[in-house]
Design an enzyme around this catalytic site. Sequence first.
Site, mmCIF file in Angstrom:
data_model
loop_
_atom_site.group_PDB
_atom_site.id
_atom_site.type_symbol
_atom_site.label_atom_id
_atom_site.label_comp_id
_atom_site.label_asym_id
_atom_site.label_seq_id
_atom_site.Cartn_x
_atom_site.Cartn_y
_atom_site.Cartn_z
ATOM 1 N N THR A 138 22.940 3.014 37.042
ATOM 2 C CA THR A 138 21.769 3.192 36.052
ATOM 3 C C THR A 138 22.084 3.112 34.643
ATOM 4 O O THR A 138 22.966 3.337 34.260
ATOM 5 C CB THR A 138 21.032 4.350 36.319
ATOM 6 O OG1 THR A 138 20.683 4.425 37.764
ATOM 7 C CG2 THR A 138 19.798 4.497 35.477
ATOM 8 N N GLY A 177 26.408 10.843 37.615
ATOM 9 C CA GLY A 177 26.879 12.250 37.749
ATOM 10 C C GLY A 177 28.406 12.030 37.728
ATOM 11 O O GLY A 177 29.002 10.917 38.013
ATOM 12 N N GLU A 421 17.670 7.293 43.622
ATOM 13 C CA GLU A 421 17.931 6.515 44.752
ATOM 14 C C GLU A 421 16.446 5.646 45.244
ATOM 15 O O GLU A 421 16.129 5.540 46.193
ATOM 16 C CB GLU A 421 18.227 7.291 45.853
ATOM 17 C CG GLU A 421 19.390 7.998 45.858
ATOM 18 C CD GLU A 421 20.645 7.130 45.564
ATOM 19 O OE1 GLU A 421 20.628 6.019 45.879
ATOM 20 O OE2 GLU A 421 21.499 7.599 44.898
#
Lengths: 659, 666
Positions: A138, A177, A421
């Site tokens: 992303t 993350g 997701e």
Amino acid sequence: SVNPDLASERQTASFSVEKLTVWLDGGEEHTQKRRAVVEAIERDPVFSRENQYFQSQNERYEAAVRKAVHLQKKMHEMGWTESGPEFKYIYRAVSGDIAFLLHRIFIRSISVLGSDKQIAKWIPLATQHKLIGSYAQTELGHGTYLQGLETTAVFDITTQEFILNTPKISAMKWWPGDMGRSATHTVVFAQLYINGKCYGVHPFIVQIRSLRDHSLCPGITAGDIGPKMNFENVDNGYLMLQNVRVPRENMLNKFCEVQPDGTYVRQGSQKINYFTMTTVRISLISDEVIIPLMKACTIAIRYSVVRRQSKLKPGEQEAKILDYQTQQEKLLPQLATAYAFHFINDYLQELFNRVYREIRKKNFNTLPELHAFSSGFKAMVTQYSTSAVQICLQACGGHGYSSLSGLPSLYTRIIASCIYEGENTILLLQTARFLIKCFRAASAGQPVPPSVTYLAAVKPGKCPAKNKLEFLSPNIYTEAYQHMAARLVSSTAAKLQDLIQSGVKKHDAWNQCTVQLAQAAKAHCHYITVKNFAETVEKLKTEAGIQKIMKHLCDLFALHGIFSNAGVFLHDGYVSGAQMDMITASYLDLLAVIRKDAVPLVDAFDFTDKSLNSALGSYDGQVYQRLYEWAQKSPSNKQMSPAYERYLKPLLHNTQSKL
Amino acid sequence: AAMMVMNADLRRERAAATFQPELLTHILDGGAERTRRRKEIEALVINDPDFQHEDLNFLSRSQRYEQAIRKSSLMVMKLREHGIADPDEIYWFKSFIHRGRPEPLDLHLGMFLPTLLTQATPEQQDRFFMPAWNLEIIGTYAQTEMGHGTHLRGLETTATYDPATQEFILNSPTVTSIKWWPGGLGKTSNHAIVLAQLYTQGQCKGLHAFIVPIRQLGTHEPLPGITVGDIGPKFGYDEMDNGYLKMDNFRIPRENMLMKYAQVEPDGTYVKPLSDKLTYGTMVFIRSLIVGDSARSLSRACTIAIRYSAVRHQSELKPGEPEPQILDYQTQQYKLFPLLATAYAFHFVGAYIKNTYHRISGDINEGDLSELPELHALTAGLKAFTSWTANAGIEECRMACGGHGYSRCSGIPDIYVTFTPSCTYEGENTVMMLQTARFLVKSYTQVSSGQQVTGMVSYLNDLSGQRIQPQHVAARAVTVRLNDPISLVEAYKARAARLVEAAAKNLQAELNHRKSKEDAWNRTSVDLVRASEAHCHYVVVKLFTAKLSEISNAAVRAVLTELCLLYALYGISKNTGDFLQAGILTDAQITQVNHHVKELLAAIRPNAVALVDSFDFHDVHLGSVLGRYDGNVYENMFEWAKKSPLNKTEVHESFHKHLKPMQAKL
């Protein structure tokens, strides 16, 4: 001691809680294993979440890293392995409050997208934690729409390297993350350019931090993206690349390769990329959605039999709030939803296993169905569960807003699942595309997967039920759902067709129908969920004690859905106004029936007090005592706030002169 | 420093608007002069260096509390310095300083002082009011207990009168009786108005209010017999020290009971108050504020989501063309525009309730309480209706911003956590809906027995005997004109009438089964809540429609008419079951409704940004990187993130503490 109001609820259970727990786990052996893992984790003080609600983002992150590191040791001690049967229970046992979640995605992406040579090089380093990985897809400017990613990787023939760049601010990687502080390596998705030609998005392994002192590598700008609604344990990060060079071998090349002379070679099926996404979507449903939903139900329902408020009968004791119809109507449908989703998760797992077996035989025919279903169910399950957790929070009155209830953190965590997701609206539209395609194929007499053959069978008709009891028949309501879903799909398909025939361009027509399309996709998933629940109950014949209560929950789930979406069932007259009144009556009657087993039904989820981490939801129901004790532990009561000396004292003492 | 250039998309959006946003701002503010004054007060705050500080998202709870206390202390002084005394102007000033967030003196200013004014005797005012006004006394209002909230009669704190010493002895007899939640109680206040069950001469006289000192003046230490503290972290409200209070045989003089109405004489004789309806007044006032707050909070979220949706480009609508603004997707419009319409609707409803309250308070002062029950019922329902809708709407706005909405830099998480408790405080929403239902059923019963009812429920008069036959209602179906707001008001009216009637009949049926009254009520309560919701929905559509005729500027009226139609039609499309089942609309009409909704989305699209600009939130007040007026979103997200506490050092300390040792071992 157990609060007598809670104890009395358990004495009247109509079924064996332990039996239901075992059945939900899939057998005695699983229950034992799960309990053993949970016990081992909870006994270890490193994994304690006792002070979690009082910690800052920084402290939460540090604790998560500490736990992740300790978990390696623990697994070794206990003899647990990543492929062992215990592994799936670890995440539940630590309540997801741990770092290096993306490290596992890093490993998985290399295993799936990397060549054997790449796997041999990177996987051992990663599994031994010689490096810590992340997964950088992303960007600031693009999420679910992957083709729009703007990071570039230009092949330099002379040095046999890729040169990675973040050409503009919106191309900065954002959200991955473990990347903000922890990761040393990451898989960067970038547009591949060879000799000025763009070949689309490809994955590259990029080192971002020094393995020696953890400082950023040359050309790398990276950091934490700042506070979020939750996930303080995760250092979601940003990443900017300036002429960062990686060797040609760092492009993950199982399916696509750039040869030394710059020739681009594609091998194998790209469809397999879908498969990775699908895997993640399905696995998140259980870990990140259904478990939090079950926890929220447990907390709210236990609290609702401890909390007494106002009187139902003059002269009597104040009533348990779960005895109010409005409270039942808030909570019990959410409880039924938790069960319904537990079973739809089993359904998806089975579908997944079936497709996986086919894929291993190089048959990709069933992949579109799996892809469409995992998208639609991910969207429906996350959306309904999110709103269910919110209902549970608000059903606990003021105390629900206290962090100590555990509900705010369950809520702020589960809501993220509606976006990550794959954003839910986009996912529903992907399902809709599949349904429309199948509807057209089926109407033309072509074969379609069995799960969607019903689409072509739509015909005008009337619901045959004559009284409210008949609406407790699974055939009656399953058919109503089927009729409704088929109608919504076919009428949307017709509308699309009309628009195109009247000269509207295909993509414009699609955009003009998207509201209806999303609704149709959700209706399909809702129908399958009801049908699957009814079939699950049917198969329970051997477990008579449980079957009865499961049947009630299935009825409640189905009738609640009709009650809350009355219009789509009434629309073409399939259900009449008089029948809708019967449905409402049956639905409200069920609330009182399930009310009696509400506490045993949440007890069966078998969460320990430590895992609930809630002052309102503990097994013993000592709500108020615990709330009071926990509040004492708040830092705001332990330290004198500097605010008093600095501001309050002058305010209280010298005001006269200033005012 | 050079001003950042406005984002080209937003510039284009603003240029294409069909109306002047300022004119609409004036309508929202209640006149051009009030807009001017609001902006003047806003400038006082924004240009004052005392009110500037680090982004609150990066501060700990303790630091946020400290900042809030600092600003509140300054606020009280500066209010007087600037001579701001009008209630609306005080509200603006306070709201700009605290950027729409709660603050520790809220209860002192909003409850403690007003309660002294309305319930204290002149002698008590002499003793307490000026010290409180000058902040030597900081007070809070301690009503809610751990075990009881909305159900006030259940409160357990006791105040027992001791004629020997002429004192009240205050006690928290159980854990559940500990006062819990009052704002400013934990750390800030040195006094509290405590609600307790009064016992005198061996009898319980119900709830009464007492002024209780809780902390030592000078040292701020809790007084002997008082246990007080903060209730710990919550879902938002970081600035507020919501507290607990436990009292053990704590004695206060007889004169500390608020005795303007009820009294306890020195010998313990209890003197009853004249009327208990008067306490309605305050509740009505506070609930009407929540209606306005629903509108404002939703407006802020809409401003952020709509501006961001004009700046964000994603995917493709047409093959080969550049990525479109996400606001061009029908699904995005369908998420946001009905909420935008709702924000406007609630704004007008809030203004109506506020005006009605002021009008009726005049009557009350002259002893006319006749309109109070209806107003009380209406505000209870509208408080619940608007706060539930806004609560869900704010979350929709956040999710419409995709992943970035989840970051605290979007500002929406903060709006949400600040707003969401209003579904519970000042009356739990379901309980509020049932209070409204009680009034509706009572009105229905009056009509059934041949009496006429007036006000917002007068539509029930139409439900006389023969006219409620289904055939009759069905006959009305064709008369609904879907592009005429006035006709849609009639449709909503018919729906409300039908649901009130159904609930009343079901209630009667339960009673006929020889159930007790309470049992019957409980077994009908889901129906009753639905009836209340339908009634409130009707009131909102009616008030929005009524507002249109007051608007003189044709361009503004045109765009508000579109919003009003969208609000009404969207509401039908989300509740088609009610309209179909009652025969108010046909299947074909429902299909038309859905079609009209989509047409309206397209019609509103060009004005969407101008419509949120009209709310006129200053960037500082909005507190959102995604919703910035200039639309420079991505650059500023990066700037914001760099300030995150985790980024203070390039290598985080946990590397040295945990990661490095692990890597060394493996």
